[in-house]
Design a protein around this motif. Structure first.
Motif, PDB file in Angstrom:
ATOM      1  N   SER A   6       0.828  -1.209   0.000  1.00 27.19           N
ATOM      2  CA  SER A   6       0.000   0.000   0.000  1.00 27.19           C
ATOM      3  C   SER A   6       0.862   1.258   0.000  1.00 27.19           C
ATOM      4  CB  SER A   6      -0.973   0.000   1.187  1.00 27.19           C
ATOM      5  OG  SER A   6      -0.306  -0.154   2.416  1.00 27.19           O
ATOM      6  N   ALA A   7       2.113   1.159   0.480  1.00 26.94           N
ATOM      7  CA  ALA A   7       3.023   2.298   0.394  1.00 26.94           C
ATOM      8  C   ALA A   7       3.274   2.654  -1.071  1.00 26.94           C
ATOM      9  CB  ALA A   7       4.343   1.976   1.099  1.00 26.94           C
ATOM     10  N   GLY A   8       3.476   1.631  -1.904  1.00 29.66           N
ATOM     11  CA  GLY A   8       3.660   1.874  -3.334  1.00 29.66           C
ATOM     12  C   GLY A   8       2.432   2.500  -3.966  1.00 29.66           C
ATOM     13  N   MET A   9       1.254   2.074  -3.537  1.00 31.78           N
ATOM     14  CA  MET A   9       0.020   2.675  -4.050  1.00 31.78           C
ATOM     15  C   MET A   9      -0.052   4.156  -3.703  1.00 31.78           C
ATOM     16  SD  MET A   9      -2.750  -0.295  -3.088  1.00 31.78           S
ATOM     17  CE  MET A   9      -2.676  -1.948  -3.788  1.00 31.78           C
ATOM     18  N   CYS A  10       0.323   4.474  -2.470  1.00 34.60           N
ATOM     19  CA  CYS A  10       0.270   5.867  -2.023  1.00 34.60           C
ATOM     20  C   CYS A  10       1.244   6.747  -2.809  1.00 34.60           C
ATOM     21  CB  CYS A  10       0.583   5.952  -0.533  1.00 34.60           C
ATOM     22  SG  CYS A  10      -0.690   5.259   0.544  1.00 34.60           S
ATOM     23  N   VAL A  11       2.388   6.184  -3.179  1.00 33.86           N
ATOM     24  CA  VAL A  11       3.371   6.951  -3.944  1.00 33.86           C
ATOM     25  C   VAL A  11       2.773   7.410  -5.277  1.00 33.86           C
ATOM     26  CG1 VAL A  11       5.593   6.853  -5.109  1.00 33.86           C
ATOM     27  CG2 VAL A  11       5.338   5.855  -2.851  1.00 33.86           C
ATOM     28  N   VAL A  12       2.025   6.534  -5.931  1.00 36.40           N
ATOM     29  CA  VAL A  12       1.421   6.901  -7.218  1.00 36.40           C
ATOM     30  C   VAL A  12       0.336   7.956  -7.019  1.00 36.40           C
ATOM     31  CG1 VAL A  12       0.055   6.043  -9.157  1.00 36.40           C
ATOM     32  CG2 VAL A  12       2.019   4.739  -8.332  1.00 36.40           C
ATOM     33  N   LEU A  13      -0.473   7.817  -5.982  1.00 33.65           N
ATOM     34  CA  LEU A  13      -1.467   8.852  -5.692  1.00 33.65           C
ATOM     35  C   LEU A  13      -0.782  10.197  -5.497  1.00 33.65           C
ATOM     36  CD1 LEU A  13      -3.915   7.076  -3.195  1.00 33.65           C
ATOM     37  CD2 LEU A  13      -4.397   7.763  -5.550  1.00 33.65           C
ATOM     38  N   GLU A  14       0.349  10.184  -4.784  1.00 31.02           N
ATOM     39  CA  GLU A  14       1.088  11.417  -4.529  1.00 31.02           C
ATOM     40  C   GLU A  14       1.702  11.969  -5.815  1.00 31.02           C
ATOM     41  OE1 GLU A  14       3.728  12.246  -0.884  1.00 31.02           O
ATOM     42  OE2 GLU A  14       5.171  11.566  -2.405  1.00 31.02           O
ATOM     43  N   MET A  16       0.786  11.626  -8.810  1.00 33.77           N
ATOM     44  CA  MET A  16      -0.221  12.109  -9.763  1.00 33.77           C
ATOM     45  C   MET A  16      -1.014  13.296  -9.220  1.00 33.77           C
ATOM     46  SD  MET A  16      -1.543   8.467 -11.335  1.00 33.77           S
ATOM     47  CE  MET A  16      -2.422   9.234 -12.681  1.00 33.77           C
ATOM     48  N   GLY A  17      -0.636  13.776  -8.044  1.00 30.50           N
ATOM     49  CA  GLY A  17      -1.277  14.959  -7.488  1.00 30.50           C
ATOM     50  C   GLY A  17      -2.687  14.730  -6.990  1.00 30.50           C
ATOM     51  N   ALA A 291      18.769   9.431  -0.302  1.00 33.20           N
ATOM     52  CA  ALA A 291      17.680  10.088  -1.023  1.00 33.20           C
ATOM     53  C   ALA A 291      16.519   9.130  -1.156  1.00 33.20           C
ATOM     54  CB  ALA A 291      18.158  10.530  -2.408  1.00 33.20           C
ATOM     55  N   ALA A 292      15.328   9.678  -1.232  1.00 39.56           N
ATOM     56  CA  ALA A 292      14.152   8.832  -1.403  1.00 39.56           C
ATOM     57  C   ALA A 292      13.914   8.586  -2.888  1.00 39.56           C
ATOM     58  CB  ALA A 292      12.927   9.525  -0.800  1.00 39.56           C
ATOM     59  N   ARG A 293      13.268   7.483  -3.183  1.00 38.26           N
ATOM     60  CA  ARG A 293      12.867   7.191  -4.553  1.00 38.26           C
ATOM     61  C   ARG A 293      11.428   7.635  -4.758  1.00 38.26           C
ATOM     62  NH1 ARG A 293      15.097   0.969  -4.910  1.00 38.26           N
ATOM     63  NH2 ARG A 293      17.308   1.466  -5.021  1.00 38.26           N
ATOM     64  N   ARG A 294      11.177   8.244  -5.826  1.00 39.24           N
ATOM     65  CA  ARG A 294       9.812   8.709  -6.102  1.00 39.24           C
ATOM     66  C   ARG A 294       9.306   8.101  -7.386  1.00 39.24           C
ATOM     67  NH1 ARG A 294       7.220  14.244  -4.722  1.00 39.24           N
ATOM     68  NH2 ARG A 294       5.260  14.093  -5.836  1.00 39.24           N
ATOM     69  N   TRP A 295       8.118   7.623  -7.299  1.00 41.88           N
ATOM     70  CA  TRP A 295       7.520   7.018  -8.480  1.00 41.88           C
ATOM     71  C   TRP A 295       6.942   8.102  -9.379  1.00 41.88           C
ATOM     72  CZ3 TRP A 295       8.106   1.817  -8.852  1.00 41.88           C
ATOM     73  CH2 TRP A 295       8.416   1.152  -7.673  1.00 41.88           C
ATOM     74  N   GLY A 296       7.044   7.903 -10.678  1.00 43.99           N
ATOM     75  CA  GLY A 296       6.483   8.848 -11.641  1.00 43.99           C
ATOM     76  C   GLY A 296       5.364   8.203 -12.431  1.00 43.99           C
ATOM     77  N   ALA A 297       4.582   9.001 -13.100  1.00 39.84           N
ATOM     78  CA  ALA A 297       3.522   8.487 -13.960  1.00 39.84           C
ATOM     79  C   ALA A 297       3.466   9.339 -15.215  1.00 39.84           C
ATOM     80  CB  ALA A 297       2.183   8.515 -13.239  1.00 39.84           C
ATOM     81  N   ALA A 298       3.087   8.753 -16.352  1.00 38.47           N
ATOM     82  CA  ALA A 298       3.163   9.444 -17.633  1.00 38.47           C
ATOM     83  C   ALA A 298       2.096  10.520 -17.779  1.00 38.47           C
ATOM     84  CB  ALA A 298       3.041   8.433 -18.762  1.00 38.47           C
ATOM     85  N   GLN A 299       0.972  10.347 -17.097  1.00 37.82           N
ATOM     86  CA  GLN A 299      -0.087  11.324 -17.269  1.00 37.82           C
ATOM     87  C   GLN A 299      -0.931  11.388 -16.024  1.00 37.82           C
ATOM     88  OE1 GLN A 299      -3.362   9.758 -19.822  1.00 37.82           O
ATOM     89  NE2 GLN A 299      -1.908   8.119 -20.242  1.00 37.82           N
ATOM     90  N   ARG A 300      -1.674  12.476 -15.881  1.00 36.33           N
ATOM     91  CA  ARG A 300      -2.548  12.635 -14.724  1.00 36.33           C
ATOM     92  C   ARG A 300      -3.958  12.139 -15.057  1.00 36.33           C
ATOM     93  NH1 ARG A 300      -0.801  16.164 -10.726  1.00 36.33           N
ATOM     94  NH2 ARG A 300       1.180  17.172 -11.180  1.00 36.33           N
ATOM     95  N   HIS A 301      -4.616  11.684 -14.056  1.00 38.02           N
ATOM     96  CA  HIS A 301      -5.988  11.221 -14.245  1.00 38.02           C
ATOM     97  C   HIS A 301      -6.784  11.717 -13.046  1.00 38.02           C
ATOM     98  CE1 HIS A 301      -9.145   8.397 -15.599  1.00 38.02           C
ATOM     99  NE2 HIS A 301      -9.414   8.312 -14.315  1.00 38.02           N
ATOM    100  N   ARG A 302      -7.910  12.325 -13.281  1.00 40.47           N
ATOM    101  CA  ARG A 302      -8.670  12.895 -12.171  1.00 40.47           C
ATOM    102  C   ARG A 302      -9.381  11.799 -11.382  1.00 40.47           C
ATOM    103  NH1 ARG A 302      -9.304  18.127 -11.977  1.00 40.47           N
ATOM    104  NH2 ARG A 302     -11.206  17.935 -10.760  1.00 40.47           N
TER     105      ARG A 302
END
Length: 312
Positions: A6-14, A16-17, A291-302
């Protein structure tokens, strides 16, 4: 350690804003740490803590032979989190409300911990929520009351969210939707808790409680009204890590699996998950290379939701 999912899930939510779409975040057990970090705007930082904790200094199955707890919470909260990668109270105060679920050992009932004046007390709540009966040493105290794992009573914390007025809930699961608990109280736990029959009974009941909540989520009948509770769960063929996992590679893989699951749920079409280094200021005593690792995503989705409920 299953909270890595669930930590990984939260990273993507973060990344993607989307965290600002939530009014309140509940967490139980390891999910309380993820909930606190996400509310503070530091989900990416917290996701790295699981790999940091996959060391013998934190988890050592041989310690009971010398009458010491399997999990050293002093090292986990004092060194791994507190000294190396502390969370920001300013961020917590500015983000969604954070609430942790714990079990009172005084009354054997559920407690919802909230309204923290500083990060010290917020982390005390996280520690109380995730305390391991019989495996983590003496029970911590929160506001004068001895506490232990809130998952003994509400292992998937969406019912409390609904009871406290949530209109919509997003539930983050560290197990597949179809998973059901099959084992009863472990021998080691039963022996460690032989002088606490109340806790042993809660451990026995936990299996049925978890399975009932999981079945409600899978069937979509968690509430009488439709479209109020949604869950994000890893695929059914996911190889789960144990709660006492010490293989850092497997722990990191669990974070990636959680992140991929969330990204797949939010983004239409094929995706490619990647990360990039993100530097967090953690104090003068900590080397700059941490340093922390941050997950990225290609696009935002509302995504609009009012509450996130994060289990262990």
């Amino acid at each position: 350690m299953r909270g890595a999912v669930s930590a990984g899930m939260c990273v993507v939510l973060e990344a993607m804003g989307l965290v600002s779409a939530f009014d309140r975040i509940y967490g139980v057990s390891a999910g309380a740490l993820n909930a606190c970090a996400t509310a503070a705007g530091q989900a990416a930082l917290a996701a790295t803590l699981y790999e940091d904790a996959a060391i013998r200094g934190v988890i050592n199955r041989m310690r009971p032979l010398v009458r010491r707890p399997v999990v050293n919470f002093e090292v986990l909260f004092g060194e791994v989190i507190g000294a190396r990668k502390p969370l920001s109270f300013d961020g917590l105060a500015a983000g969604p409300e954070f609430r942790a679920l714990a079990t009172s050992l005084e009354t054997m009932s559920l407690r919802v911990l909230a309204d923290f004046p500083d990060m010290t007390e917020a982390m005390d709540a996280v520690r109380a929520s995730g305390a391991l009966p019989g495996l983590g040493g003496p029970a911590p105290r929160f506001r004068g009351e001895r506490m232990t794992d809130g998952g003994l009573i509400e292992p998937i914390p969406f019912q409390t969210a609904l009871a406290e007025g949530a209109t919509h809930v997003l539930v983050l699961r560290s197990r597949p939707a179809g998973y059901r608990k099959r084992s009863l109280v472990g021998v080691a736990e039963a022996l460690a808790l032989h002088e606490s029959p109340g806790l042993v009974e809660l451990l026995r009941q936990r299996q049925g409680t978890y399975n009932r909540l999981a079945a409600q989520l899978e069937a979509g009948d968690a509430t009488p009204d439709e479209n109020r509770v949604f869950q994000i769960a890893v695929p059914g063929d996911t190889r789960l890590i144990g709660r006492l996992e010490t293989d850092a590679d497997r722990v990191a893989g669990a974070v990636r699996r959680g992140a991929m699951t969330m990204a797949s749920a939010l983004i239409a079409g094929s995706i490619d998950l990647c990360w990039q280094p993100v530097v967090y200021r953690t104090g003068a005593a900590v080397p700059a290379r941490m340093a922390a690792r941050r997950w990225g995503a290609a696009q935002r989705h509302r995504l609009r939701a009012h509450v996130a409920a994060i289990g262990s």
